[in-house]
Enzyme design. Structure first.
Site: not given
Ligand code: GRF
Length: 227
Positions: A16, A113, A95
């Protein structure tokens, strides 16, 4: 035009940190949003505790308790819509969401992403970027449409890949970019500055390049950021 504060709901699955960056921006009044809830499909997600500590309503909805994707998505819609959000923010939500869910939130479902889309959609983006030998790598904020990681791009940020750099090191540098661009994009939407016309993203009524506004990271060419 200012129409905020905008009610938003954030969906997470893990750490998060992107959610935390948005909470920080909201609580410091850098963006005009009211985070109504943080929902995770993983009950043990560390981000749920972070959100709770920040005084935000949290909920877990374990996808393993549902027979199929549609049933889970429908229950998730039920939880989200209690808050009537103007924007649903996917922040490391791991998901896949079905068509009915995506259509229900059309135009108000954003994702981040960790790659310069359209390059490297899907998982393990840093490893794949290094294996491909790209000179530049980064992150993308985009609207969510039916095709995974393929919706209209709002903003990207990039860094130069260093010689011999490891995937974990590159991930750290890209994550810093993610934190910068996600709250920026959410803030633009809350301020009524983002729109979409024929699949193109407009900021302040001006059409953005196909890859959205591009921000350079610390090792970039020093272009200035748009506030
Ligand atoms: C991030 O790199 C996001 O882009 C990807 O998963 C990771 C999640 O990181 N989809 P966080 O949970 O926000 O620290």
């Amino acid at each position: 035009m200012t129409i905020g504060p905008l009610d938003i709901v954030i969906l997470i699955s893990g750490r998060g940190s992107n959610m935390e960056a948005i909470i920080d921006a909201a609580h410091n009044h850098r963006i005009a949003v009211d985070i109504r809830a943080v929902i995770s499909n993983e009950p043990d997600a560390a981000g749920l505790e972070t959100a709770h500590q920040a005084g935000i309503d949290t909920q877990a909805l374990d996808h393993r308790l549902f027979d199929n994707r549609d049933a889970f998505d429908a229950a998730l819609i039920g939880l989200i819509d209690r808050h009537q959000p103007g924007l649903v923010v996917l922040a490391g939500f791991m998901r896949l969401l079905g068509k009915p869910f995506v259509q229900h939130y059309a135009g108000r479902l954003m994702n981040i992403h960790p790659a310069l889309l359209p390059a490297f959609p899907g998982l393990n983006t840093h490893e794949r970027a290094l294996a491909a030998g790209v000179a530049r790598h980064g992150a993308t904020v985009h609207w969510v449409t039916d095709d995974v990681d393929a919706g209209p791009i709002i903003i990207q940020a990039a860094v130069d890949v260093k010689t011999g750099e490891s995937a974990p090191d590159l991930a750290v540098r890209v994550l810093e970019l993610e934190h910068r661009i996600y709250s920026k994009a959410v803030g633009w939407f809350a301020d009524g500055r983002l729109s979409i016309e024929s699949g193109n993203v407009l900021l302040d009524g001006k059409q953005q390049p196909q890859q959205g506004l591009m921000i350079e990271g610390s090792s970039g060419d020093g272009k200035t950021e748009t506030d």
